[in-house]
Design a protein around this motif. Sequence first.
Motif, mmCIF file in Angstrom:
data_model
loop_
_atom_site.group_PDB
_atom_site.id
_atom_site.type_symbol
_atom_site.label_atom_id
_atom_site.label_comp_id
_atom_site.label_asym_id
_atom_site.label_seq_id
_atom_site.Cartn_x
_atom_site.Cartn_y
_atom_site.Cartn_z
ATOM 1 N N PRO A 179 -3.949 -0.794 5.134
ATOM 2 C CA PRO A 179 -4.937 -1.763 4.669
ATOM 3 C C PRO A 179 -5.102 -2.867 5.704
ATOM 4 O O PRO A 179 -4.135 -3.240 6.364
ATOM 5 C CB PRO A 179 -4.304 -2.316 3.388
ATOM 6 C CG PRO A 179 -2.838 -2.084 3.538
ATOM 7 C CD PRO A 179 -2.675 -0.876 4.409
ATOM 8 N N GLN A 189 -6.258 14.243 4.439
ATOM 9 C CA GLN A 189 -5.314 15.337 4.192
ATOM 10 C C GLN A 189 -6.071 16.615 3.848
ATOM 11 O O GLN A 189 -5.820 17.676 4.415
ATOM 12 C CB GLN A 189 -4.392 14.982 3.012
ATOM 13 C CG GLN A 189 -3.292 14.001 3.340
ATOM 14 C CD GLN A 189 -2.111 14.672 4.056
ATOM 15 O OE1 GLN A 189 -2.221 15.795 4.515
ATOM 16 N NE2 GLN A 189 -1.012 13.965 4.159
ATOM 17 N N GLN A 220 0.208 11.934 -4.570
ATOM 18 C CA GLN A 220 -1.093 12.492 -4.181
ATOM 19 C C GLN A 220 -2.164 11.432 -3.939
ATOM 20 O O GLN A 220 -3.072 11.637 -3.143
ATOM 21 C CB GLN A 220 -1.592 13.477 -5.239
ATOM 22 C CG GLN A 220 -1.736 12.859 -6.620
ATOM 23 C CD GLN A 220 -2.580 13.727 -7.561
ATOM 24 O OE1 GLN A 220 -3.091 14.777 -7.171
ATOM 25 N NE2 GLN A 220 -2.751 13.281 -8.781
ATOM 26 N N ARG A 260 -9.843 3.364 -0.532
ATOM 27 C CA ARG A 260 -8.608 3.729 -1.225
ATOM 28 C C ARG A 260 -8.338 5.222 -1.209
ATOM 29 O O ARG A 260 -7.237 5.650 -1.535
ATOM 30 C CB ARG A 260 -8.646 3.224 -2.670
ATOM 31 C CG ARG A 260 -9.624 3.950 -3.545
ATOM 32 C CD ARG A 260 -9.732 3.333 -4.925
ATOM 33 N NE ARG A 260 -10.375 2.022 -4.859
ATOM 34 C CZ ARG A 260 -10.529 1.218 -5.900
ATOM 35 N NH1 ARG A 260 -10.067 1.583 -7.083
ATOM 36 N NH2 ARG A 260 -11.147 0.063 -5.773
ATOM 37 N N ASP A 266 1.084 5.504 -0.319
ATOM 38 C CA ASP A 266 0.465 6.838 -0.400
ATOM 39 C C ASP A 266 1.584 7.832 -0.095
ATOM 40 O O ASP A 266 2.725 7.422 0.189
ATOM 41 C CB ASP A 266 -0.757 6.954 0.517
ATOM 42 C CG ASP A 266 -0.425 6.960 2.012
ATOM 43 O OD1 ASP A 266 0.680 7.363 2.405
ATOM 44 O OD2 ASP A 266 -1.302 6.557 2.809
ATOM 45 N N PRO A 267 1.308 9.152 -0.162
ATOM 46 C CA PRO A 267 2.408 10.108 -0.004
ATOM 47 C C PRO A 267 3.120 10.058 1.353
ATOM 48 O O PRO A 267 4.234 10.578 1.473
ATOM 49 C CB PRO A 267 1.712 11.462 -0.211
ATOM 50 C CG PRO A 267 0.573 11.138 -1.129
ATOM 51 C CD PRO A 267 0.069 9.797 -0.648
ATOM 52 N N SER A 268 2.520 9.409 2.340
ATOM 53 C CA SER A 268 3.222 9.268 3.628
ATOM 54 C C SER A 268 4.233 8.131 3.586
ATOM 55 O O SER A 268 4.956 7.907 4.560
ATOM 56 C CB SER A 268 2.219 9.037 4.764
ATOM 57 O OG SER A 268 1.696 7.714 4.719
ATOM 58 N N ARG A 269 4.262 7.382 2.474
ATOM 59 C CA ARG A 269 5.184 6.252 2.332
ATOM 60 C C ARG A 269 5.982 6.380 1.033
ATOM 61 O O ARG A 269 5.813 5.579 0.098
ATOM 62 C CB ARG A 269 4.379 4.944 2.272
ATOM 63 C CG ARG A 269 3.426 4.740 3.452
ATOM 64 C CD ARG A 269 2.534 3.528 3.196
ATOM 65 N NE ARG A 269 1.591 3.293 4.269
ATOM 66 C CZ ARG A 269 1.423 2.124 4.893
ATOM 67 N NH1 ARG A 269 2.116 1.078 4.536
ATOM 68 N NH2 ARG A 269 0.538 1.998 5.855
ATOM 69 N N TYR A 272 -6.685 8.452 2.506
ATOM 70 C CA TYR A 272 -5.512 9.308 2.728
ATOM 71 C C TYR A 272 -5.716 10.723 2.173
ATOM 72 O O TYR A 272 -5.649 11.698 2.931
ATOM 73 C CB TYR A 272 -4.232 8.663 2.172
ATOM 74 C CG TYR A 272 -3.021 9.514 2.441
ATOM 75 C CD1 TYR A 272 -2.316 9.401 3.631
ATOM 76 C CD2 TYR A 272 -2.616 10.487 1.519
ATOM 77 C CE1 TYR A 272 -1.234 10.217 3.903
ATOM 78 C CE2 TYR A 272 -1.538 11.310 1.793
ATOM 79 C CZ TYR A 272 -0.843 11.167 2.978
ATOM 80 O OH TYR A 272 0.214 12.000 3.244
ATOM 81 N N PRO A 273 -6.010 10.871 0.880
ATOM 82 C CA PRO A 273 -6.200 12.245 0.382
ATOM 83 C C PRO A 273 -7.389 12.966 1.038
ATOM 84 O O PRO A 273 -7.345 14.184 1.241
ATOM 85 C CB PRO A 273 -6.416 12.057 -1.128
ATOM 86 C CG PRO A 273 -6.646 10.603 -1.350
ATOM 87 C CD PRO A 273 -6.015 9.878 -0.211
ATOM 88 N N THR A 306 -3.238 6.926 -4.066
ATOM 89 C CA THR A 306 -2.847 5.671 -3.410
ATOM 90 C C THR A 306 -2.713 4.556 -4.442
ATOM 91 O O THR A 306 -3.297 4.621 -5.534
ATOM 92 C CB THR A 306 -3.873 5.251 -2.336
ATOM 93 O OG1 THR A 306 -5.134 4.932 -2.962
ATOM 94 C CG2 THR A 306 -4.082 6.355 -1.300
ATOM 95 N N TYR A 341 0.865 -1.179 0.000
ATOM 96 C CA TYR A 341 0.000 0.000 0.000
ATOM 97 C C TYR A 341 0.905 1.234 0.000
ATOM 98 O O TYR A 341 1.742 1.387 0.897
ATOM 99 C CB TYR A 341 -0.915 0.013 1.237
ATOM 100 C CG TYR A 341 -1.575 1.347 1.452
ATOM 101 C CD1 TYR A 341 -2.564 1.796 0.573
ATOM 102 C CD2 TYR A 341 -1.188 2.191 2.481
ATOM 103 C CE1 TYR A 341 -3.160 3.039 0.747
ATOM 104 C CE2 TYR A 341 -1.778 3.428 2.663
ATOM 105 C CZ TYR A 341 -2.766 3.851 1.795
ATOM 106 O OH TYR A 341 -3.338 5.080 1.945
ATOM 107 N N VAL A 393 -1.533 11.904 9.059
ATOM 108 C CA VAL A 393 -2.463 10.906 8.519
ATOM 109 C C VAL A 393 -1.693 9.619 8.203
ATOM 110 O O VAL A 393 -0.704 9.637 7.470
ATOM 111 C CB VAL A 393 -3.146 11.422 7.229
ATOM 112 C CG1 VAL A 393 -4.097 10.360 6.675
ATOM 113 C CG2 VAL A 393 -3.866 12.736 7.489
ATOM 114 N N ARG A 394 -2.139 8.520 8.779
ATOM 115 C CA ARG A 394 -1.534 7.207 8.509
ATOM 116 C C ARG A 394 -2.655 6.244 8.163
ATOM 117 O O ARG A 394 -3.592 6.075 8.946
ATOM 118 C CB ARG A 394 -0.800 6.666 9.748
ATOM 119 C CG ARG A 394 0.398 7.486 10.165
ATOM 120 C CD ARG A 394 1.554 7.435 9.179
ATOM 121 N NE ARG A 394 2.052 6.068 8.990
ATOM 122 C CZ ARG A 394 2.956 5.729 8.082
ATOM 123 N NH1 ARG A 394 3.446 6.624 7.244
ATOM 124 N NH2 ARG A 394 3.350 4.481 7.972
#
Lengths: 269, 269
Positions: free
Chosen positions: B196, B185, A252, B178, A202-205, B181-182, A254, A200, B192-193
């Motif tokens: 899945p 934000q 931006q 899905r 997203d921008p945090s990863r 996250y955005p 996922t 998975y 934000v974490r």
Amino acid sequence: MNRSYVHGYDTLESGRLEDQARTLEDLLHHDTRYPPESRVLEAGCGTGAQTAILARRSPGARITAVDIASDSLAAARKRLAAIDRADVPFLQADCGCLPFADHDFDHVFICFVLEHLVAPEGVLRELKRVLKPGGSLTVIEGDHGSFYCHPETRAARRVVRCLIDLQAACGGDALIGRRLYPLLQRAGFDDVRVAPRVVYADPSRPAWEEGFSRNTFIAMVSGVEKAAIDGGLIDPDAWRQGIADLEATIGQGTFHYTFFKAVARGPRK
Amino acid sequence: MNRSYVHGYDTLESGRLEDQARTLEDLLHHDTRYPPESRVLEAGCGTGAQTAILARRSPGARITAVDIASDSLAAARKRLAAIDRADVPFLQADCGCLPFADHDFDHVFICFVLEHLVAPEGVLRELKRVLKPGGSLTVIEGDHGSFYCHPETRAARRVVRCLIDLQAACGGDALIGRRLYPLLQRAGFDDVRVAPRVVYADPSRPAWEEGFSRNTFIAMVSGVEKAAIDGGLIDPDAWRQGIADLEATIGQGTFHYTFFKAVARGPRK
């Protein structure tokens, strides 16, 4: 073994597989460790990306690796020599017809191979033959049908579909991850346990966005551009749009993909 | 709040949600525990399936639950009384316009609600308002687009698609997992974490096959049969085939679904 052109043997591909191996190593391999002196077979080692991981994580195990392609084997030997593991023997052999006696190995490992095969069950039966009763078989495969993203466009789904369709046209199954359980059952293994290994991003990863989304998955899809366009599956504009849409998720949106890892036992007679 | 008829408020639905809560409790809730005396808001509690879990897992926390539907609240009060937690106050309120002062809660919890909303971001902003700076927001949602199975037929995919399309027709988004996250934000939360939470069922995991595949997922899809047929999305024969194909995976194939759990912080000012 009918390995398709979907994943190739050229240098770029080899670099991609190396990136993928590093990014995914913890996710896929953290729970694979073989005891010192145990005899381990890696079937379908390709250019040795997984062999190097096995050798590093199980330094005392006696690993033997086979592949059908001599150029892959040459690259694999070079890779293992570079990490001072020139002791790992690489043999040229078809995974469906192995040059080993019955019950020769304590453990067998096969990763990203079954997806390419016309008859994966036959290969699994051959692996069962060379595995000791009660010995472990470990299988790792992806499932391209498990992919989705956000934002997700029709164009993005279409380029991924090209990859799946091309693999099917070569007799492979890019959706093999989801059927590892019934496949191993039918091949006659005991104690079949399958677990999803989920990516998975997203921008945090950012490490996953770069290491997996961009450098593994989008790179893999991009690798079939010529085959998809030349094969008439898609036109160049639609292809570019699909790849651009996949890339637009990075930073931006996922990105989602699931690998499957199965561990089973050779039947005790 | 625009809650659709896709998940209803009738007794059968309530039983289904209870089954689901039990089966999924460990997967979804194992890492949610609120300290004694902390003020916790559950937004959109429905019939209290999640409220009961929160109350049991965080016995010392001061939980307040709100929902817009009075009949759901009545069922929720009854459920909590049955486990000797009649002390949990249930209030009738719209999650987009809460009867609480700014920064009133240490923690906010919302589960299986955003998927039904036309404007989930607005509700998240309202939750942010009542949350203390640095307090935690926990969001749990599914994503019906994450579903796949083996063997997978066109008919099976089609009935699942009906569920997604009906939810969209009501202004909801069955694929919201899905995009947590955005969404979080944009709503202005910090840290934000998202992770899945994957359901994987095969014949080696009968509790998941029964508890999730049959009694949660197929039951949920089956719940929209009338709406899907009456709405002209599918004909009765195709519907029956799709449900039969989903059921045929149980005991022999595999079943895949992903929930998403997000934890974020109220902005520190």
